[in-house]
Each structure stands twice: as structure tokens, then as C-alpha cells.
Design an enzyme around this catalytic site. Sequence first.
Site, PDB file in Angstrom:
ATOM      1  N   HIS A  35      55.004  44.715  44.982  1.00 37.99           N
ATOM      2  CA  HIS A  35      54.754  43.311  45.333  1.00 37.99           C
ATOM      3  C   HIS A  35      55.830  42.713  46.246  1.00 37.99           C
ATOM      4  O   HIS A  35      55.505  42.023  47.215  1.00 37.99           O
ATOM      5  CB  HIS A  35      54.619  42.468  44.057  1.00 37.99           C
ATOM      6  CG  HIS A  35      54.170  41.068  44.334  1.00 37.99           C
ATOM      7  ND1 HIS A  35      52.891  40.771  44.783  1.00 37.99           N
ATOM      8  CD2 HIS A  35      54.820  39.884  44.261  1.00 37.99           C
ATOM      9  CE1 HIS A  35      52.781  39.465  44.948  1.00 37.99           C
ATOM     10  NE2 HIS A  35      53.936  38.902  44.646  1.00 37.99           N
ATOM     11  N   LEU A  44      56.230  32.616  44.755  1.00 40.69           N
ATOM     12  CA  LEU A  44      57.024  32.249  43.584  1.00 40.69           C
ATOM     13  C   LEU A  44      58.437  32.830  43.688  1.00 40.69           C
ATOM     14  O   LEU A  44      58.613  34.031  43.936  1.00 40.69           O
ATOM     15  CB  LEU A  44      56.329  32.784  42.326  1.00 40.69           C
ATOM     16  CG  LEU A  44      56.814  32.280  40.963  1.00 40.69           C
ATOM     17  CD1 LEU A  44      56.553  30.788  40.815  1.00 40.69           C
ATOM     18  CD2 LEU A  44      56.137  33.046  39.841  1.00 40.69           C
ATOM     19  N   ASP A  81      50.797  47.287  43.518  1.00 45.40           N
ATOM     20  CA  ASP A  81      51.489  45.998  43.617  1.00 45.40           C
ATOM     21  C   ASP A  81      52.411  45.754  42.420  1.00 45.40           C
ATOM     22  O   ASP A  81      53.571  45.395  42.573  1.00 45.40           O
ATOM     23  CB  ASP A  81      50.451  44.874  43.719  1.00 45.40           C
ATOM     24  CG  ASP A  81      51.072  43.517  43.877  1.00 45.40           C
ATOM     25  OD1 ASP A  81      51.226  43.064  45.023  1.00 45.40           O
ATOM     26  OD2 ASP A  81      51.426  42.890  42.854  1.00 45.40           O
ATOM     27  N   SER A 108      51.668  35.756  48.201  1.00 48.71           N
ATOM     28  CA  SER A 108      51.672  35.621  46.748  1.00 48.71           C
ATOM     29  C   SER A 108      51.176  34.228  46.348  1.00 48.71           C
ATOM     30  O   SER A 108      50.104  33.809  46.786  1.00 48.71           O
ATOM     31  CB  SER A 108      53.085  35.930  46.216  1.00 48.71           C
ATOM     32  OG  SER A 108      53.060  36.169  44.835  1.00 48.71           O
ATOM     33  N   GLN A 109      51.928  33.499  45.537  1.00 50.43           N
ATOM     34  CA  GLN A 109      51.495  32.154  45.143  1.00 50.43           C
ATOM     35  C   GLN A 109      51.200  31.276  46.354  1.00 50.43           C
ATOM     36  O   GLN A 109      50.319  30.417  46.320  1.00 50.43           O
ATOM     37  CB  GLN A 109      52.582  31.502  44.270  1.00 50.43           C
ATOM     38  CG  GLN A 109      52.275  30.084  43.829  1.00 50.43           C
ATOM     39  CD  GLN A 109      53.361  29.521  42.923  1.00 50.43           C
ATOM     40  OE1 GLN A 109      53.390  29.802  41.733  1.00 50.43           O
ATOM     41  NE2 GLN A 109      54.263  28.734  43.483  1.00 50.43           N
TER      42      GLN A 109
END
Length: 304
Positions: free
Chosen positions: A285, A47, A230, A113-114
Site C-alpha cells: 500500500h 491517511l 496491497d 488511499s483515503q
Amino acid sequence: MKGSHSAMSSRSRRRSGGAVGLLYTLLGACLWAAVVGYKPVIIVHGLFDSSGDFKNLQRFINESHPGTNVTVIDLFDRSASLQPMWKQVEGFKAAIYPIMQNAADGVHFICYSQGGLVCRGILSTLSDHNVHSFISLSSPQAGQYGDTDYLKYLFPQFVKSNLYHLCYTSIGQRISICNYWNDPHHRDLYVNSSDYLALLNSERPNPNSTEWKKNFLKIKKLVLIGGPDDGVITPWQSSQFGFYDDNETVVEMQHQDLYLRDVFGLKTLAARGDLILCSVPGVEHVWWHSNETVFHLCMEKWLV
């Protein structure tokens, strides 16, 4: 003077010898790469990211596995990453498929991630993929439920407890994050409304579930990377298929229904010895793909 000339000649020989040695080392590395034939690596971003954010990861790969063809797919960058997950799956799939076709020995995925959920969609729906290692790098594989900075930025008028009012509507499902928003207090709404994650997890009836499981299980290794610091993936255990129960107590993957019933193959992968969990503390993250320790601990050995 003669002694000085002799010393200079000696230094010159040492320098030329060192240069030759370095040349042989580099040639050896290139020959090794040619003989071993490292599989191409495909990176899918998350993202609000873009392909330019992965220069460090590309460098780590090329330093440890010289000659590796690394492609960071340049699609759905920045705000375009909010587009619906199935649209992204189809777009990334179209870009990735030619790379797969040109890789007779297969490819590796690193999906951040996404992007880790995008890659699951590709692996589930592409019957002739040739992905060996699927490295899921801090991805909300079991869903997302947290008051993070991303949430405040995207939906300033919402908090985690009421975002379901938007996400579990037809309009909400046009936004990527809503496709995997998993509110543990509104389970029925999630199951009936999620157009993406609930289907991938076969949490609602999916006529393609058997075929998707068969496709997903063509991978050779599933590597799930995450960590307690994270700060975005919530709970962080979602990166390893753990998630909240309705009391917001984390239930680890091995006790989740989707694992116990082997819905899409996690239990099968574990039985094969092909499910790897790599947990690293102290990593926020945004730094997972730039952290060299994470690369050496969790990724390097699966990219051969």
C-alpha cells in the site's frame, strides 16, 4: 602534435555538438509542452500522509510530461487526516477550486488511499468542476473492513468484527476511517449510520443523489488502480468497487448493486468506455505513489 590538436578539436566539436543536441531536445520538449499544454495535476494524499510524500510521483509526471503544473495539496496532514470526511472535502475543495478556475482546459486528479474518497466527495458536490481524469490510487472506494496495522494503531482495543460498536455512533462518525467503515455483517447499521460513504453511494435516501451523479459524470475518465498485495485496503478489490457480501466473499464491481443500478454513474462510465481498471500485483500500500512501473502502466497516458 598536429594530429593530437586535430583529435582534440574533433572531440571538442563532438562535445559541443552533443551539448547543442541536448539543448535542442530540451527546447523541443518545452515547446511541445507549451503547444500540447498538459493539464495541471492535483494530488490529494491519504491517511497519515503529507504533501512531502509525493516527490517521486511529481518527478515521474514531470519527466514524462515536461512543464506540467503539479500541486500536492498540503492540508489535513498526518493526524489531521483523521478529521471527518465532509470537513476534509470542504477544505480540499476550497484549496483546489482556484487551480481549476485558472485551468481553462481542465485539470487531472490523482487521489491516493483515503484521498480517493475525499476526491469523490469533491466531484459529487462541485457542480462546475473541470476534472478530466480522476485517478483513484489504491483507495477504499467501496469501503474498508480489515484487521490492518492502521486499525491496530488507531483502535488497539478493537478488531474488525467489533469496530462497528464505535464507528456506527455519532462519536465514531467524527473519525475519517469510520466514515467509510463498511461492516458486511452489520449492513443496516452501516447504511443508517455512515455519514459519508453510504450517502456517496446513495445506499440510504439522499435528496442530492441525482445532482451528485450529474456532477460526478462530468469527469472524462475514471481510473481505478489497486492490487492483490496491497495489504491495507481490505478487500483490495474495494479499490475497484468490489466488496464483501455477508459471507466475506468478494463480489466484483460489475455485480454490485451500486453498479447495476448505476447509482452514481459507474455503469454509464463503463458504457462510455471511460472506466479503466488497472491491477498491479506485488505493490504494498505505501509504495503505490513511488512505484514507477505503476505510474507508466496505469497513470501516464491519462495525464495529457
